[in-house]
Design an enzyme around this catalytic site. Sequence first.
Site, PDB file in Angstrom:
ATOM      1  N   HIS A   1       0.862  -1.186   0.000  1.00  0.00           N
ATOM      2  CA  HIS A   1       0.000   0.000   0.000  1.00  0.00           C
ATOM      3  C   HIS A   1       0.891   1.227   0.000  1.00  0.00           C
ATOM      4  O   HIS A   1       2.117   1.116   0.113  1.00  0.00           O
ATOM      5  CB  HIS A   1      -0.983  -0.026   1.173  1.00  0.00           C
ATOM      6  CG  HIS A   1      -0.356   0.074   2.528  1.00  0.00           C
ATOM      7  ND1 HIS A   1       0.554  -0.844   3.015  1.00  0.00           N
ATOM      8  CD2 HIS A   1      -0.497   0.996   3.527  1.00  0.00           C
ATOM      9  CE1 HIS A   1       0.921  -0.509   4.235  1.00  0.00           C
ATOM     10  NE2 HIS A   1       0.308   0.614   4.567  1.00  0.00           N
TER      11      HIS A   1
ATOM     12  N   HIS B   1      -7.165  -1.791   6.141  1.00  0.00           N
ATOM     13  CA  HIS B   1      -6.161  -1.106   6.970  1.00  0.00           C
ATOM     14  C   HIS B   1      -6.620   0.328   7.225  1.00  0.00           C
ATOM     15  O   HIS B   1      -6.969   0.679   8.345  1.00  0.00           O
ATOM     16  CB  HIS B   1      -4.813  -1.184   6.249  1.00  0.00           C
ATOM     17  CG  HIS B   1      -3.715  -0.351   6.816  1.00  0.00           C
ATOM     18  ND1 HIS B   1      -3.493  -0.212   8.168  1.00  0.00           N
ATOM     19  CD2 HIS B   1      -2.749   0.400   6.208  1.00  0.00           C
ATOM     20  CE1 HIS B   1      -2.440   0.582   8.351  1.00  0.00           C
ATOM     21  NE2 HIS B   1      -1.982   0.977   7.187  1.00  0.00           N
TER      22      HIS B   1
ATOM     23  N   ASP C   1       6.035   4.470   4.801  1.00  0.00           N
ATOM     24  CA  ASP C   1       6.968   3.476   5.357  1.00  0.00           C
ATOM     25  C   ASP C   1       7.032   2.210   4.514  1.00  0.00           C
ATOM     26  O   ASP C   1       7.896   1.358   4.724  1.00  0.00           O
ATOM     27  CB  ASP C   1       6.643   3.144   6.835  1.00  0.00           C
ATOM     28  CG  ASP C   1       5.203   2.762   7.089  1.00  0.00           C
ATOM     29  OD1 ASP C   1       4.291   3.401   6.522  1.00  0.00           O
ATOM     30  OD2 ASP C   1       4.970   1.811   7.873  1.00  0.00           O
TER      31      ASP C   1
HETATM   32 ZN   LIG Z   1       3.135   0.658   7.892  1.00  0.00          ZN
HETATM   33 ZN   LIG Z   2       0.054   1.495   6.557  1.00  0.00          ZN
END
Ligand SMILES: [Zn+2]
Ligand SMILES: [Zn+2]
Length: 237
Positions: A58, A139, A62
């Site tokens: 995604h 998420h 990060d």
């Molecule tokens: Zn993450």
């Molecule tokens: Zn994430």
Amino acid sequence: MLDLLFLGSGNAFAAEGRAFSSFLLNGRYLFDCGPTVLQQLARAGVAPGEIEAVFISHYHADHFFGLPFLLLDAKYGGRTKDLTIVGPPGIEARTRSLLELGYPGVLDTTAYSRRYVEVTDGFQGSIGELSVQVAQVQHVDEFECFAFRVENAGRSLVYSGDTTLCDGLLRLVEGAEVIVTECSCNDVPVHLSPSGVEEVARHAPGAKVIVTHLDGLAHPNGFDGLIVAEDLARYSF
Ligand SMILES: [Zn+2]
Ligand SMILES: [Zn+2]
């Protein structure tokens, strides 16, 4: 063989000084690409040019914002081998935008080719020697987020990406041999809790479960067979 080299095992906040969650499968397939990618490859003694495919779960930074560094290295580090970039809808446009912002020109006149593979829920295809299956996971609402299941020579591995406990992930792990899953000990609604990890494991009896994307607040005590990832640790199955 399933050979996993963890480049990073931490969340977005660099908990405990951990690098961003990312691992290399069989020396060639990179799962997620946070901004610490080149440092960790260097520490592990792996040349970035050995990576054949990058899987982006995604678009959170990060997981995605290491790509400009990898592509910078590809241009100036003498890469000639093609690179496949697998990711959510819009992967090519977003990669181009990111490079335009950070390293304009890095995608121009390169000695290697890039191939983009856009995935959606239910995707099945081949990437290198891997058969790949994809499930959308829950998420955050801002992005479509995905988990990957890859198989090679009868061996299977699932990577959760960032997720909560959701049907997509539970479907994907059935019968999997190795599961790399995020785990957050701090009760946050957008991540998987240790009890969620246990539930995932119950759907794949006998699977080796490795938790990553750790928040450092506590370490999951876990259950038999649970492995807590460490930066630069290598696990072979
Ligand atoms: Zn993450
Ligand atoms: Zn994430």
